[in-house]
Motif scaffolding. Structure first.
Motif, PDB file in Angstrom:
ATOM      1  N   TYR A   1      12.932 -76.925 -12.713  1.00 39.80           N
ATOM      2  CA  TYR A   1      11.563 -75.698 -13.374  1.00 39.80           C
ATOM      3  C   TYR A   1      11.785 -74.553 -12.396  1.00 39.80           C
ATOM      4  CZ  TYR A   1      11.048 -79.200 -17.373  1.00 39.80           C
ATOM      5  OH  TYR A   1      11.486 -80.281 -18.177  1.00 39.80           O
ATOM      6  N   THR A   2      12.022 -73.484 -13.759  1.00 41.04           N
ATOM      7  CA  THR A   2      12.052 -72.148 -12.291  1.00 41.04           C
ATOM      8  C   THR A   2      11.462 -71.644 -13.644  1.00 41.04           C
ATOM      9  OG1 THR A   2      13.410 -72.178 -11.508  1.00 41.04           O
ATOM     10  CG2 THR A   2      12.385 -70.064 -11.622  1.00 41.04           C
ATOM     11  N   LEU A   3       9.944 -71.435 -13.120  1.00 39.29           N
ATOM     12  CA  LEU A   3       8.846 -70.467 -14.743  1.00 39.29           C
ATOM     13  C   LEU A   3       8.387 -68.982 -14.119  1.00 39.29           C
ATOM     14  CD1 LEU A   3       6.628 -73.558 -16.036  1.00 39.29           C
ATOM     15  CD2 LEU A   3       8.364 -72.624 -16.855  1.00 39.29           C
ATOM     16  N   ASP A   4       8.087 -67.854 -14.927  1.00 34.93           N
ATOM     17  CA  ASP A   4       7.510 -67.286 -14.586  1.00 34.93           C
ATOM     18  C   ASP A   4       6.263 -66.738 -15.128  1.00 34.93           C
ATOM     19  OD1 ASP A   4       9.289 -66.298 -12.857  1.00 34.93           O
ATOM     20  OD2 ASP A   4      10.866 -65.094 -14.534  1.00 34.93           O
ATOM     21  N   LEU A   5       5.561 -66.837 -14.210  1.00 36.65           N
ATOM     22  CA  LEU A   5       3.864 -66.990 -14.970  1.00 36.65           C
ATOM     23  C   LEU A   5       3.680 -65.155 -14.526  1.00 36.65           C
ATOM     24  CD1 LEU A   5       2.464 -70.106 -13.820  1.00 36.65           C
ATOM     25  CD2 LEU A   5       3.878 -69.707 -16.035  1.00 36.65           C
ATOM     26  N   GLU A   6       3.348 -64.638 -16.033  1.00 36.02           N
ATOM     27  CA  GLU A   6       2.926 -63.466 -15.939  1.00 36.02           C
ATOM     28  C   GLU A   6       1.848 -63.071 -15.906  1.00 36.02           C
ATOM     29  OE1 GLU A   6       5.258 -59.500 -17.049  1.00 36.02           O
ATOM     30  OE2 GLU A   6       5.054 -61.449 -18.427  1.00 36.02           O
ATOM     31  N   MET A   7       1.519 -62.083 -15.057  1.00 35.46           N
ATOM     32  CA  MET A   7       0.139 -61.771 -16.045  1.00 35.46           C
ATOM     33  C   MET A   7       0.189 -60.646 -16.296  1.00 35.46           C
ATOM     34  SD  MET A   7      -3.919 -61.503 -13.153  1.00 35.46           S
ATOM     35  CE  MET A   7      -3.265 -60.055 -12.396  1.00 35.46           C
ATOM     36  N   VAL A   8      -0.476 -59.975 -17.272  1.00 35.02           N
ATOM     37  CA  VAL A   8      -0.638 -58.929 -18.145  1.00 35.02           C
ATOM     38  C   VAL A   8      -2.446 -58.248 -17.888  1.00 35.02           C
ATOM     39  CG1 VAL A   8      -0.083 -56.775 -19.817  1.00 35.02           C
ATOM     40  CG2 VAL A   8       1.397 -59.623 -19.316  1.00 35.02           C
ATOM     41  N   SER A   9      -2.072 -57.257 -17.456  1.00 41.85           N
ATOM     42  CA  SER A   9      -3.077 -55.868 -16.941  1.00 41.85           C
ATOM     43  C   SER A   9      -3.620 -55.368 -17.693  1.00 41.85           C
ATOM     44  CB  SER A   9      -3.796 -55.764 -15.546  1.00 41.85           C
ATOM     45  OG  SER A   9      -3.782 -56.795 -15.002  1.00 41.85           O
ATOM     46  N   VAL A  10      -4.668 -54.738 -19.027  1.00 40.30           N
ATOM     47  CA  VAL A  10      -4.603 -53.406 -19.417  1.00 40.30           C
ATOM     48  C   VAL A  10      -6.404 -53.384 -19.368  1.00 40.30           C
ATOM     49  CG1 VAL A  10      -5.060 -52.670 -22.416  1.00 40.30           C
ATOM     50  CG2 VAL A  10      -3.033 -54.542 -21.390  1.00 40.30           C
ATOM     51  N   ASN A  11      -6.195 -51.438 -19.112  1.00 43.10           N
ATOM     52  CA  ASN A  11      -7.150 -50.943 -18.424  1.00 43.10           C
ATOM     53  C   ASN A  11      -7.236 -49.548 -19.516  1.00 43.10           C
ATOM     54  OD1 ASN A  11      -9.311 -49.516 -16.812  1.00 43.10           O
ATOM     55  ND2 ASN A  11      -8.693 -50.277 -15.287  1.00 43.10           N
ATOM     56  N   PRO A  12      -8.869 -49.893 -20.406  1.00 41.51           N
ATOM     57  CA  PRO A  12      -8.505 -48.877 -20.921  1.00 41.51           C
ATOM     58  C   PRO A  12      -9.451 -47.338 -19.836  1.00 41.51           C
ATOM     59  CG  PRO A  12      -9.650 -50.056 -22.410  1.00 41.51           C
ATOM     60  CD  PRO A  12      -8.720 -51.477 -20.516  1.00 41.51           C
ATOM     61  N   LEU A  13     -10.027 -47.805 -19.248  1.00 37.95           N
ATOM     62  CA  LEU A  13     -10.826 -46.750 -18.855  1.00 37.95           C
ATOM     63  C   LEU A  13      -9.278 -45.905 -18.199  1.00 37.95           C
ATOM     64  CD1 LEU A  13     -12.634 -48.423 -16.598  1.00 37.95           C
ATOM     65  CD2 LEU A  13     -13.556 -47.829 -18.209  1.00 37.95           C
ATOM     66  N   LEU A  14      -7.712 -46.421 -18.225  1.00 33.65           N
ATOM     67  CA  LEU A  14      -6.882 -45.218 -17.551  1.00 33.65           C
ATOM     68  C   LEU A  14      -5.759 -44.933 -18.976  1.00 33.65           C
ATOM     69  CD1 LEU A  14      -5.739 -47.659 -14.462  1.00 33.65           C
ATOM     70  CD2 LEU A  14      -7.150 -45.539 -14.577  1.00 33.65           C
ATOM     71  N   SER A  15      -7.026 -45.041 -19.429  1.00 36.02           N
ATOM     72  CA  SER A  15      -6.250 -44.291 -21.031  1.00 36.02           C
ATOM     73  C   SER A  15      -5.813 -42.923 -21.169  1.00 36.02           C
ATOM     74  CB  SER A  15      -6.809 -44.252 -22.190  1.00 36.02           C
ATOM     75  OG  SER A  15      -8.441 -43.324 -21.930  1.00 36.02           O
ATOM     76  N   TYR A  16      -5.942 -42.422 -20.544  1.00 36.42           N
ATOM     77  CA  TYR A  16      -5.940 -41.159 -20.269  1.00 36.42           C
ATOM     78  C   TYR A  16      -4.549 -40.618 -19.796  1.00 36.42           C
ATOM     79  CZ  TYR A  16      -5.875 -41.446 -15.341  1.00 36.42           C
ATOM     80  OH  TYR A  16      -6.978 -41.733 -13.948  1.00 36.42           O
ATOM     81  N   GLN A  17      -3.706 -41.428 -19.256  1.00 34.79           N
ATOM     82  CA  GLN A  17      -2.610 -41.848 -19.032  1.00 34.79           C
ATOM     83  C   GLN A  17      -1.639 -42.907 -19.836  1.00 34.79           C
ATOM     84  OE1 GLN A  17      -1.949 -43.816 -15.048  1.00 34.79           O
ATOM     85  NE2 GLN A  17      -3.056 -42.469 -13.862  1.00 34.79           N
ATOM     86  N   GLY A  18      -2.296 -42.827 -21.366  1.00 35.98           N
ATOM     87  CA  GLY A  18      -2.056 -43.495 -22.435  1.00 35.98           C
ATOM     88  C   GLY A  18      -2.349 -44.961 -21.954  1.00 35.98           C
ATOM     89  N   ASN A  19      -1.223 -45.649 -23.215  1.00 35.79           N
ATOM     90  CA  ASN A  19      -1.319 -47.529 -22.703  1.00 35.79           C
ATOM     91  C   ASN A  19      -1.125 -47.354 -21.557  1.00 35.79           C
ATOM     92  OD1 ASN A  19      -2.641 -49.571 -23.671  1.00 35.79           O
ATOM     93  ND2 ASN A  19      -0.520 -50.319 -25.081  1.00 35.79           N
ATOM     94  N   TYR A  20      -2.141 -48.361 -20.588  1.00 41.83           N
ATOM     95  CA  TYR A  20      -1.646 -48.134 -19.127  1.00 41.83           C
ATOM     96  C   TYR A  20      -2.052 -49.714 -19.093  1.00 41.83           C
ATOM     97  CZ  TYR A  20      -2.005 -48.562 -14.136  1.00 41.83           C
ATOM     98  OH  TYR A  20      -1.978 -48.422 -13.069  1.00 41.83           O
ATOM     99  N   GLN A  21      -0.687 -50.125 -18.614  1.00 47.38           N
ATOM    100  CA  GLN A  21      -0.787 -51.875 -18.721  1.00 47.38           C
ATOM    101  C   GLN A  21       0.524 -51.891 -17.074  1.00 47.38           C
ATOM    102  OE1 GLN A  21       0.518 -53.473 -22.423  1.00 47.38           O
ATOM    103  NE2 GLN A  21       2.401 -54.572 -20.978  1.00 47.38           N
ATOM    104  N   THR A  22       0.324 -53.180 -16.871  1.00 50.45           N
ATOM    105  CA  THR A  22       0.613 -53.774 -15.442  1.00 50.45           C
ATOM    106  C   THR A  22       0.410 -55.012 -15.968  1.00 50.45           C
ATOM    107  OG1 THR A  22      -1.495 -53.487 -14.142  1.00 50.45           O
ATOM    108  CG2 THR A  22      -0.188 -51.472 -14.364  1.00 50.45           C
ATOM    109  N   SER A  23       1.923 -55.017 -14.346  1.00 53.17           N
ATOM    110  CA  SER A  23       1.541 -56.700 -14.937  1.00 53.17           C
ATOM    111  C   SER A  23       2.218 -57.155 -13.221  1.00 53.17           C
ATOM    112  CB  SER A  23       2.810 -57.751 -15.656  1.00 53.17           C
ATOM    113  OG  SER A  23       4.085 -57.281 -15.108  1.00 53.17           O
ATOM    114  N   SER A  24       2.201 -58.959 -13.039  1.00 49.12           N
ATOM    115  CA  SER A  24       2.884 -59.627 -12.022  1.00 49.12           C
ATOM    116  C   SER A  24       3.080 -60.841 -12.070  1.00 49.12           C
ATOM    117  CB  SER A  24       1.197 -59.418 -11.117  1.00 49.12           C
ATOM    118  OG  SER A  24       0.171 -59.774 -11.266  1.00 49.12           O
ATOM    119  N   ALA A  25       4.020 -61.477 -11.385  1.00 44.75           N
ATOM    120  CA  ALA A  25       4.206 -62.028 -11.843  1.00 44.75           C
ATOM    121  C   ALA A  25       4.624 -63.703 -11.238  1.00 44.75           C
ATOM    122  CB  ALA A  25       5.936 -62.450 -12.437  1.00 44.75           C
TER     123      ALA A  25
END
Length: 443
Positions: free
Chosen positions: A407-431
């Motif tokens: 198996y080759t699984l991509d396990l993703e962590m999605v980060s949402v930071n409300p403190l950076l809302s001035y930039q819009g709905n700020y969201q990053t991810s790493s796998a």
């Protein structure tokens, strides 16, 4: 038998007197007897001879109930015998001794020689009534008939002695005419005295035991070595097939051998102890064929060579096992910012649900909210994510799987930071790209 005393009247004729073993010579005769001998007339001597050779009495006919109980009366010269009714007696042939032509002035058993009387050797002259089986022994004035060894004389007959009545033998006694023989029970043999029985050591005499022999009193026992069992005949040993007793003798495969068994492991494993199998780490032992541009990954029962650079466009390699997608590339907008490559191996038919891999965030922005998910690679739903807290989660095996499989699984962590809302709905991810190798066996 024993001769019972008999009664007679004065008119009954007298039985002949037995000859007395007395030495008589002319010098020892009393003068009066010598004078009387010389004065006997021919008529008187003939009367004496007639008295000596007259018929004897049959006591079995003349004495009522001569033998009592179960005894039977047998008449013989000068008396009678009481013997068991089963006894049979062959009477000796009676040879009447005819009077000599000339008068014998000497006592019976003697004959004149010059001026004296000398003993007559009846045995040498064959003037005896001993049976053929008896030995004639001359005595002074008479003779005796002696029975062979193993016989006793009853009257004129020789009766076999039943020696077995006297318990001469320790085990079994067999009476034979004139003798006896001792026999021993199986497992014993006659001692030097031919009467006692001593134990036979069958183990030293070629007992039919195929392996071990133990001598016991009167017999022996066969026993087998470890790994064998005694056959129905009690002598032979047959191999025990330990592998047929249980499938848990060995972790992988049981091989029966004469008197024992051994466990073997599949290729890529080595025996641990006597029954367990342990994976061989070919990457540590150097038993692999990976190149310098590859990394050796040990898995259950084998190894895998993976390229050192597994980054795929638009990601670029920045260090071992770490790929980063530059923000200035338009294709990176929807892709995880970073991908970390990891490898693991699990066994087949693992119990489920089973925690197999923990995901841990290495850096977290203040105020960020993190979620974990399986981005790709789990088309059949064999796995799921259980989030532990804001920075970690656990990959869980949901269903038992069989190998070999990958198996080759991509396990993703999605980060949402409300403190950076001035930039819009700020969201990053790493796998985390996890390669899971499922081994062929359950170990």
């Amino acid at each position: 038998g024993i001769e019972p005393p008999t009664s007679r009247s004065e008119d009954d004729p007298l039985p002949p007197e037995p000859r007395s073993p007395t030495v008589v010579s002319a010098m020892t005769l009393a003068p009066a007897a010598a004078w009387l001998m010389t004065a006997v007339t021919l008529t008187t001597m003939m009367s004496l001879w007639s008295l000596i050779f007259r018929s004897y009495i049959n006591e079995c006919e003349t004495i009522p109930d001569a033998c009592k109980g179960e005894m039977k009366c047998f008449n013989h010269y000068g008396g009678y015998l009481c013997l068991p009714r089963s006894a049979s007696v062959i009477p000796a042939a009676e040879t009447p001794i005819a009077p000599t032509e000339a008068l014998n002035p000497c006592p019976m058993g003697y004959e004149p020689h010059r001026d004296s009387c000398v003993d007559v050797d009846e045995c040498e002259r064959d003037e005896h009534d001993c049976q053929p089986s008896q030995q004639c022994i001359n005595t002074l004035g008479s003779f005796t008939c002696q029975c062979p060894d193993g016989y006793r004389k009853v009257g004129t007959e020789c009766i076999d002695i039943d020696e077995c009545r006297y318990r001469y033998c320790q085990h079994r006694c067999v009476n034979v005419p004139g003798s006896f023989a001792c026999q021993c029970e199986p497992g014993f043999q006659l001692a030097g005295n031919n009467r006692s029985c001593v134990d036979v050591n069958e183990c030293e005499m070629g007992a039919p035991c195929s392996q071990r022999c133990y001598n016991t009193y009167g017999t022996f026992l066969c026993r087998c070595e470890q790994g064998y069992e005694l056959g129905p005949d009690g002598f032979t040993c047959k191999d025990i097939d330990e592998c047929s007793y249980s499938s848990y003798q060995c972790q992988f495969q049981c091989v029966n051998e004469p008197g024992k068994f051994s466990c073997v492991c599949p290729e890529g494993y080595q025996l641990l102890g006597t029954r367990m199998c342990q994976d061989i780490n070919e990457c540590e032992t150097g038993e692999h064929q990976c190149t310098d541009s590859q990394t050796c990954v040990n898995i259950h029962g084998r190894y895998q060579c993976v390229d050192n650079n597994r980054c795929q466009d638009p990601h670029v390699q920045v260090s071992d096992n770490l790929c980063v997608c530059p923000v200035n590339k338009p294709a990176c907008r929807d892709a995880p910012f970073s991908i970390v490559h990891r490898y693991m191996s699990i066994t087949s038919e693992r119990s489920v649900p089973s925690d197999i891999f923990q995901i841990q965030a290495t850096s977290v922005s203040a105020g960020a909210y993190n979620t974990f998910r399986i981005r790709s690679g789990d088309d059949n739903g064999d796995f799921y994510i259980r989030q532990i807290n804001n920075i970690s989660a656990m990959l869980v095996l949901a269903r038992a799987v069989s190998g070999p499989r990958e198996y080759t699984l991509d396990l993703e962590m999605v980060s949402v930071n409300p403190l950076l809302s001035y930039q819009g709905n700020y969201q990053t991810s790493s796998a985390l790209r996890l390669s899971i190798y499922v081994g062929q066996y359950t170990f």
